[in-house]
Design a protein around this motif. Sequence first.
Motif, PDB file in Angstrom:
ATOM      1  N   TRP A 188       0.813  -1.213   0.000  1.00 37.02           N
ATOM      2  CA  TRP A 188       0.000   0.000   0.000  1.00 37.02           C
ATOM      3  C   TRP A 188       0.849   1.266   0.000  1.00 37.02           C
ATOM      4  N   ASN A 189       1.982   1.257   0.669  1.00 35.94           N
ATOM      5  CA  ASN A 189       2.843   2.439   0.679  1.00 35.94           C
ATOM      6  C   ASN A 189       3.345   2.793  -0.715  1.00 35.94           C
ATOM      7  N   SER A 190       3.514   1.778  -1.541  1.00 34.35           N
ATOM      8  CA  SER A 190       3.953   2.028  -2.917  1.00 34.35           C
ATOM      9  C   SER A 190       2.777   2.271  -3.849  1.00 34.35           C
ATOM     10  N   THR A 191       1.627   1.679  -3.525  1.00 31.04           N
ATOM     11  CA  THR A 191       0.458   1.764  -4.403  1.00 31.04           C
ATOM     12  C   THR A 191      -0.310   3.062  -4.231  1.00 31.04           C
ATOM     13  N   TYR A 192      -0.504   3.499  -2.977  1.00 26.61           N
ATOM     14  CA  TYR A 192      -1.370   4.647  -2.701  1.00 26.61           C
ATOM     15  C   TYR A 192      -0.980   5.921  -3.467  1.00 26.61           C
ATOM     16  N   PRO A 193       0.299   6.295  -3.539  1.00 23.77           N
ATOM     17  CA  PRO A 193       0.637   7.532  -4.262  1.00 23.77           C
ATOM     18  C   PRO A 193       0.312   7.485  -5.755  1.00 23.77           C
ATOM     19  N   LEU A 194       0.092   6.286  -6.303  1.00 23.20           N
ATOM     20  CA  LEU A 194      -0.101   6.148  -7.745  1.00 23.20           C
ATOM     21  C   LEU A 194      -1.548   5.895  -8.148  1.00 23.20           C
ATOM     22  N   ILE A 195      -2.449   5.690  -7.171  1.00 20.03           N
ATOM     23  CA  ILE A 195      -3.840   5.395  -7.530  1.00 20.03           C
ATOM     24  C   ILE A 195      -4.535   6.664  -8.015  1.00 20.03           C
ATOM     25  N   THR A 196      -5.670   6.482  -8.675  1.00 21.20           N
ATOM     26  CA  THR A 196      -6.459   7.615  -9.179  1.00 21.20           C
ATOM     27  C   THR A 196      -7.512   8.002  -8.148  1.00 21.20           C
ATOM     28  N   ILE A 197      -7.445   9.251  -7.689  1.00 17.85           N
ATOM     29  CA  ILE A 197      -8.450   9.780  -6.749  1.00 17.85           C
ATOM     30  C   ILE A 197      -9.073  11.015  -7.395  1.00 17.85           C
ATOM     31  N   GLN A 198     -10.363  10.942  -7.673  1.00 19.47           N
ATOM     32  CA  GLN A 198     -11.059  12.048  -8.338  1.00 19.47           C
ATOM     33  C   GLN A 198     -12.095  12.668  -7.387  1.00 19.47           C
ATOM     34  N   PRO A 199     -11.807  13.858  -6.872  1.00 21.34           N
ATOM     35  CA  PRO A 199     -12.805  14.541  -6.040  1.00 21.34           C
ATOM     36  C   PRO A 199     -13.743  15.392  -6.903  1.00 21.34           C
ATOM     37  N   ASN A 200     -15.015  15.394  -6.558  1.00 17.08           N
ATOM     38  CA  ASN A 200     -16.004  16.228  -7.235  1.00 17.08           C
ATOM     39  C   ASN A 200     -16.789  16.988  -6.165  1.00 17.08           C
ATOM     40  N   VAL A 201     -16.657  18.309  -6.177  1.00 21.12           N
ATOM     41  CA  VAL A 201     -17.323  19.140  -5.177  1.00 21.12           C
ATOM     42  C   VAL A 201     -18.481  19.886  -5.822  1.00 21.12           C
ATOM     43  N   LYS A 202     -19.633  19.802  -5.200  1.00 19.38           N
ATOM     44  CA  LYS A 202     -20.820  20.510  -5.684  1.00 19.38           C
ATOM     45  C   LYS A 202     -21.320  21.441  -4.589  1.00 19.38           C
ATOM     46  N   VAL A 203     -21.472  22.721  -4.937  1.00 18.10           N
ATOM     47  CA  VAL A 203     -21.943  23.724  -3.987  1.00 18.10           C
ATOM     48  C   VAL A 203     -23.385  24.084  -4.306  1.00 18.10           C
ATOM     49  N   GLU A 204     -24.212  24.127  -3.269  1.00 22.16           N
ATOM     50  CA  GLU A 204     -25.606  24.568  -3.408  1.00 22.16           C
ATOM     51  C   GLU A 204     -25.868  25.668  -2.390  1.00 22.16           C
ATOM     52  N   ILE A 205     -25.969  26.913  -2.881  1.00 22.37           N
ATOM     53  CA  ILE A 205     -26.316  28.031  -1.990  1.00 22.37           C
ATOM     54  C   ILE A 205     -27.834  28.047  -1.865  1.00 22.37           C
TER      55      ILE A 205
END
Length: 366
Positions: free
Chosen positions: A342-359
């Motif tokens: 995991w120490n070698s794998t985690y920095p290379l994985i794909t993490i896609q954040p999607n933020v949606k704002v609703e005022i």
Amino acid sequence: MKRIRHVLLGILSMSLLTGCWDQMLFKNVRLILGVGIDKAEGENVLVTFVLPDVSDKKRNAPEIISVSGETAREARSNLGKKLNLVPDGAKNRFLMIGEQLAKNDIYTVLDVFYRDPRSALNAKIGVVEDRAESLLQTGYMRKPNFILNLDKQILSAETFTILPEENIQSICTVLFDPGQDVILPYLAAGDGTPLIKGVALFNSKSLTGTLDTRESKLCLLLADRMGKKAILTLPIPNQPKKIGSKMTFRVFHTKRKLDVDVNKGKVVVTIDLLLKAEAEEFSPDHLDETGQVSKLNEFFSKELTQEAQKVVQKLQKANCDVFGIGRRIIAFHPEAWKTMDWNSTYPLITIQPNVKVEISRPGIIY
């Protein structure tokens, strides 16, 4: 006769009580209110203790004493040689660890707190830029009360989702969890008061990076760890850069969804974050105009998604799995986990954040 029987029974019962066999009177101990630990010369540690004032002068200022030792426990024993009462850490309120020591292994100095049954495990814990001794000594010389209330300063930042709600006890299991990492408050000696700079990022038990206060707030929201409130400020689209060209809104509700997909050893993570917000400052006004709120929502969503991507990049660079992605893989993809480093794998994985704002709340004026 019946009354005498009850009295005798009561006296007999009292004789069987053990009493407070483990009591420790305040008059016999010197309380420790705060602790700072740094790396000293060689393999020794330097422990700085914050002690309450017990003099007759009633200065209401703490006494700061730094003592070295081969271990943290030995340093406390050496402190006892300088005091006329036995030092006691049962009422300790915070533990600050110097940056150099934190880069090695913080558990080497935490072990003593977990083994001592009188330790205050609810004490706040943080990392100090440079040396913890400097933070405590500087704050004491300028404004003594700020050192005594350092834990309250951290609590305030937790309320505003700037710092995570952590203490000595809460981080223990995470330090030994191969699928999750901790983040801790990151402080520095400011101008007269301790300065909260953001959060310290850890990989296992070692400090590997930092985030500033704006980044830490977004990181905590992505981790679904919002405090009582979260306030964000963003530029208003199509406005010249000047005073009044930004909008401040308060997040009053969040909804976070984290999906982890593992396919043939490839890990793809999607973090969908919904922020429902209330306008707190918007000088251009006219939030009631058709399409105005929709345009702001779209713009702010795009801006925060880009900022979230930068935060994720820093987390992966520091190899800090604060979202517990590894824990999800352990739970739902155990066979894949067994094949991973995991120490070698985690920095290379794909993490896609999607933020949606609703005022959804414009405030008391439009």
